[in-house]
Design a protein around this motif. Sequence first.
Motif, PDB file in Angstrom:
ATOM      1  N   LYS A 140      -2.277  33.566  -7.243  1.00  0.00           N
ATOM      2  CA  LYS A 140      -1.679  33.282  -5.941  1.00  0.00           C
ATOM      3  C   LYS A 140      -1.938  34.490  -5.068  1.00  0.00           C
ATOM      4  CE  LYS A 140       2.778  32.239  -3.744  1.00  0.00           C
ATOM      5  NZ  LYS A 140       4.236  32.032  -3.997  1.00  0.00           N
ATOM      6  N   LEU A 141      -2.686  34.281  -3.993  1.00  0.00           N
ATOM      7  CA  LEU A 141      -3.212  35.383  -3.194  1.00  0.00           C
ATOM      8  C   LEU A 141      -2.396  35.603  -1.929  1.00  0.00           C
ATOM      9  CD1 LEU A 141      -5.555  37.438  -2.887  1.00  0.00           C
ATOM     10  CD2 LEU A 141      -6.858  35.618  -1.756  1.00  0.00           C
ATOM     11  N   ASP A 142      -1.925  36.820  -1.741  1.00  0.00           N
ATOM     12  CA  ASP A 142      -1.216  37.238  -0.531  1.00  0.00           C
ATOM     13  C   ASP A 142      -2.221  37.957   0.363  1.00  0.00           C
ATOM     14  OD1 ASP A 142       0.272  38.433   1.456  1.00  0.00           O
ATOM     15  OD2 ASP A 142       1.777  39.289   0.124  1.00  0.00           O
ATOM     16  N   THR A 143      -2.706  37.275   1.388  1.00  0.00           N
ATOM     17  CA  THR A 143      -3.755  37.840   2.226  1.00  0.00           C
ATOM     18  C   THR A 143      -3.221  38.794   3.296  1.00  0.00           C
ATOM     19  OG1 THR A 143      -3.662  35.841   3.606  1.00  0.00           O
ATOM     20  CG2 THR A 143      -5.325  35.901   1.870  1.00  0.00           C
ATOM     21  N   LYS A 144      -1.910  38.842   3.463  1.00  0.00           N
ATOM     22  CA  LYS A 144      -1.341  39.816   4.409  1.00  0.00           C
ATOM     23  C   LYS A 144      -1.316  41.214   3.801  1.00  0.00           C
ATOM     24  CE  LYS A 144       1.592  36.561   6.948  1.00  0.00           C
ATOM     25  NZ  LYS A 144       2.987  36.202   7.346  1.00  0.00           N
ATOM     26  N   ASN A 145      -1.008  41.259   2.502  1.00  0.00           N
ATOM     27  CA  ASN A 145      -0.912  42.545   1.810  1.00  0.00           C
ATOM     28  C   ASN A 145      -2.080  42.794   0.868  1.00  0.00           C
ATOM     29  OD1 ASN A 145       1.793  43.243   2.850  1.00  0.00           O
ATOM     30  ND2 ASN A 145       2.459  41.474   1.644  1.00  0.00           N
ATOM     31  N   PHE A 146      -3.012  41.847   0.810  1.00  0.00           N
ATOM     32  CA  PHE A 146      -4.165  41.933  -0.083  1.00  0.00           C
ATOM     33  C   PHE A 146      -3.720  42.239  -1.515  1.00  0.00           C
ATOM     34  CE2 PHE A 146      -6.273  42.794   4.030  1.00  0.00           C
ATOM     35  CZ  PHE A 146      -7.138  41.716   4.013  1.00  0.00           C
ATOM     36  N   CYS A 147      -2.829  41.383  -2.015  1.00  0.00           N
ATOM     37  CA  CYS A 147      -2.403  41.470  -3.401  1.00  0.00           C
ATOM     38  C   CYS A 147      -2.311  40.060  -3.953  1.00  0.00           C
ATOM     39  CB  CYS A 147      -1.062  42.207  -3.525  1.00  0.00           C
ATOM     40  SG  CYS A 147       0.359  41.325  -2.830  1.00  0.00           S
ATOM     41  N   ALA A 148      -2.128  39.940  -5.265  1.00  0.00           N
ATOM     42  CA  ALA A 148      -2.070  38.617  -5.901  1.00  0.00           C
ATOM     43  C   ALA A 148      -1.237  38.701  -7.157  1.00  0.00           C
ATOM     44  CB  ALA A 148      -3.473  38.119  -6.220  1.00  0.00           C
TER      45      ALA A 148
ATOM     46  N   ILE B 182     -10.635  26.855  -5.201  1.00  0.00           N
ATOM     47  CA  ILE B 182      -9.782  27.499  -4.208  1.00  0.00           C
ATOM     48  C   ILE B 182      -8.926  26.409  -3.576  1.00  0.00           C
ATOM     49  CG2 ILE B 182      -9.703  28.760  -2.023  1.00  0.00           C
ATOM     50  CD1 ILE B 182     -12.378  30.033  -2.780  1.00  0.00           C
ATOM     51  N   ASN B 183      -7.626  26.596  -3.587  1.00  0.00           N
ATOM     52  CA  ASN B 183      -6.704  25.615  -3.035  1.00  0.00           C
ATOM     53  C   ASN B 183      -5.657  26.307  -2.170  1.00  0.00           C
ATOM     54  OD1 ASN B 183      -7.166  22.829  -4.582  1.00  0.00           O
ATOM     55  ND2 ASN B 183      -7.481  24.499  -6.018  1.00  0.00           N
ATOM     56  N   TYR B 184      -5.115  25.570  -1.212  1.00  0.00           N
ATOM     57  CA  TYR B 184      -3.999  26.064  -0.410  1.00  0.00           C
ATOM     58  C   TYR B 184      -2.795  25.201  -0.733  1.00  0.00           C
ATOM     59  CZ  TYR B 184      -1.542  28.152   3.522  1.00  0.00           C
ATOM     60  OH  TYR B 184      -0.642  28.839   4.295  1.00  0.00           O
ATOM     61  N   ILE B 185      -1.836  25.753  -1.480  1.00  0.00           N
ATOM     62  CA  ILE B 185      -0.709  24.999  -2.008  1.00  0.00           C
ATOM     63  C   ILE B 185       0.593  25.688  -1.617  1.00  0.00           C
ATOM     64  CG2 ILE B 185       0.341  24.034  -4.090  1.00  0.00           C
ATOM     65  CD1 ILE B 185      -2.406  24.532  -5.453  1.00  0.00           C
ATOM     66  N   ASN B 186       1.525  24.925  -1.046  1.00  0.00           N
ATOM     67  CA  ASN B 186       2.838  25.472  -0.679  1.00  0.00           C
ATOM     68  C   ASN B 186       2.715  26.745   0.151  1.00  0.00           C
ATOM     69  OD1 ASN B 186       4.065  23.383  -2.119  1.00  0.00           O
ATOM     70  ND2 ASN B 186       4.127  24.599  -4.010  1.00  0.00           N
TER      71      ASN B 186
ATOM     72  N   SER C 292       0.362  28.891   0.366  1.00  0.00           N
ATOM     73  CA  SER C 292      -0.257  30.050  -0.277  1.00  0.00           C
ATOM     74  C   SER C 292      -1.641  29.689  -0.810  1.00  0.00           C
ATOM     75  CB  SER C 292       0.604  30.562  -1.442  1.00  0.00           C
ATOM     76  OG  SER C 292       1.849  31.027  -0.990  1.00  0.00           O
ATOM     77  N   TRP C 293      -2.549  30.659  -0.770  1.00  0.00           N
ATOM     78  CA  TRP C 293      -3.868  30.478  -1.356  1.00  0.00           C
ATOM     79  C   TRP C 293      -3.772  30.626  -2.865  1.00  0.00           C
ATOM     80  CZ3 TRP C 293      -7.604  28.370   1.245  1.00  0.00           C
ATOM     81  CH2 TRP C 293      -7.707  28.563   2.621  1.00  0.00           C
ATOM     82  N   HIS C 294      -4.429  29.718  -3.589  1.00  0.00           N
ATOM     83  CA  HIS C 294      -4.508  29.786  -5.044  1.00  0.00           C
ATOM     84  C   HIS C 294      -5.986  29.786  -5.436  1.00  0.00           C
ATOM     85  CE1 HIS C 294      -0.328  28.622  -4.632  1.00  0.00           C
ATOM     86  NE2 HIS C 294      -0.142  28.871  -5.908  1.00  0.00           N
ATOM     87  N   VAL C 295      -6.365  30.749  -6.254  1.00  0.00           N
ATOM     88  CA  VAL C 295      -7.755  30.904  -6.681  1.00  0.00           C
ATOM     89  C   VAL C 295      -7.826  30.758  -8.194  1.00  0.00           C
ATOM     90  CG1 VAL C 295      -9.779  32.405  -6.693  1.00  0.00           C
ATOM     91  CG2 VAL C 295      -8.213  32.451  -4.741  1.00  0.00           C
ATOM     92  N   ASN C 296      -8.564  29.767  -8.652  1.00  0.00           N
ATOM     93  CA  ASN C 296      -8.775  29.518 -10.078  1.00  0.00           C
ATOM     94  C   ASN C 296     -10.043  30.253 -10.515  1.00  0.00           C
ATOM     95  OD1 ASN C 296      -9.155  28.496 -12.624  1.00  0.00           O
ATOM     96  ND2 ASN C 296      -9.590  26.398 -11.963  1.00  0.00           N
ATOM     97  N   MET C 297      -9.882  31.211 -11.419  1.00  0.00           N
ATOM     98  CA  MET C 297     -10.992  32.080 -11.792  1.00  0.00           C
ATOM     99  C   MET C 297     -11.184  32.144 -13.294  1.00  0.00           C
ATOM    100  SD  MET C 297     -10.296  35.392  -9.343  1.00  0.00           S
ATOM    101  CE  MET C 297     -11.252  36.366 -10.499  1.00  0.00           C
ATOM    102  N   LYS C 298     -12.427  32.321 -13.689  1.00  0.00           N
ATOM    103  CA  LYS C 298     -12.754  32.727 -15.048  1.00  0.00           C
ATOM    104  C   LYS C 298     -13.133  34.206 -14.977  1.00  0.00           C
ATOM    105  CE  LYS C 298     -14.114  28.456 -17.301  1.00  0.00           C
ATOM    106  NZ  LYS C 298     -13.522  27.557 -16.281  1.00  0.00           N
ATOM    107  N   VAL C 299     -12.511  34.995 -15.829  1.00  0.00           N
ATOM    108  CA  VAL C 299     -12.705  36.442 -15.822  1.00  0.00           C
ATOM    109  C   VAL C 299     -13.350  36.860 -17.136  1.00  0.00           C
ATOM    110  CG1 VAL C 299     -11.524  38.678 -15.781  1.00  0.00           C
ATOM    111  CG2 VAL C 299     -10.765  36.841 -14.270  1.00  0.00           C
ATOM    112  N   PHE C 300     -14.301  37.785 -17.063  1.00  0.00           N
ATOM    113  CA  PHE C 300     -15.003  38.263 -18.247  1.00  0.00           C
ATOM    114  C   PHE C 300     -14.920  39.780 -18.288  1.00  0.00           C
ATOM    115  CE2 PHE C 300     -16.938  34.485 -16.514  1.00  0.00           C
ATOM    116  CZ  PHE C 300     -16.883  33.615 -17.588  1.00  0.00           C
TER     117      PHE C 300
END
Length: 341
Positions: A143-151, A112-116, A118-126
């Motif tokens: 890239k996670l938009d926490t105001k609108n709960f979208c990415a 999990i990083n905060y870059i420019n 914005s929140w960035h979440v590195n995930m492995k998806v199965f």
Amino acid sequence: MSRLVIPIVLLLFLASPVSAIYNVDLGGFLYEVRYSVISNGTTALINVEVGNYGVFCGMDSCSAEVYQVYQYLLFFNGSRLYLLNLTSLVLSTLPSYAPAPVSEVGFLIDEINYINDSWHVNMKVFVYSKEMGDGVSLSYIYKLDTKNFCAESVNVSLAEFPIIRRFSPLRDTINGWRIEIPEKFRAKHVFINGTWVQVSNETAVRIPPSADFFLIANSSVANGSYSVPWLLSNQRPVIANWTQFPVYFVLKKDSQVKNVTILYINTTNTINGYWFPDSVRIVNVTICKRATNTPTSTTTGIETTPRSNATKTKTKGICGPGFMVLLAIVGLLAERTRKRG
């Protein structure tokens, strides 16, 4: 000596709850709880893992082994916790070669990083298709938009993350409140960029306030067999002294102190599962816009029958086909354990 990872089960969100109390009823004699509060100074993402231990017996001995690992991502806006349901997001970004119809979805959060700003979440998806008898493993950076709960999925090289992390403006405060982990919960080691880092060591990587501890129902477990003394020598053992054991972090400002409870663990006689407080709101994270990049992938021949009815919920709860053993993550979690052990 390493902890063997036998059946590993990830949390699967496969419904569309808006507000609910989420419960896991699977218990054991030992729980391991990990979480990190990663703040940008005004908001925070909290990566939570709950490991459920059982007893595995071989030919001539028995030992404590990980049976299930559940992972959650929460968002904290300074006053309220939100449990993020990532299923809609994952299903919206699947490539055309993913097996269909999808019957099971799981994820493992690496970074999990905060870059420019914005929140960035590195995930492995199965994802797994019971009908096709096939599964696929994918890597995304959202890239996670926490105001609108979208990415949205973004094109950032995974190799850049260790460098970016050093300069990410992570904070140990949120809106002027200092974030603290209770001493009995504090982690001795944190898994960062593919390796275990001792918290007390000076490193180039900023370590967020983190917890990693074992919860046991009574002192007889700590002094018993099943290799428990070895496990507890590497982590902080906590003996539950009430039936609704709170897992929380602390906010401090001057003489003011506030506890923010993440979840409660049921420790009636033994450990009998856990649940999130009424105040935690479950929200769906949807896609902000379709990504153009294609994630890296490896196909896994998953043949294990998915487990069903692994969780129960109160009204407006999470439903769906339940849990499956995600073989693709066993190696990764086992490697984490070996490096720490």
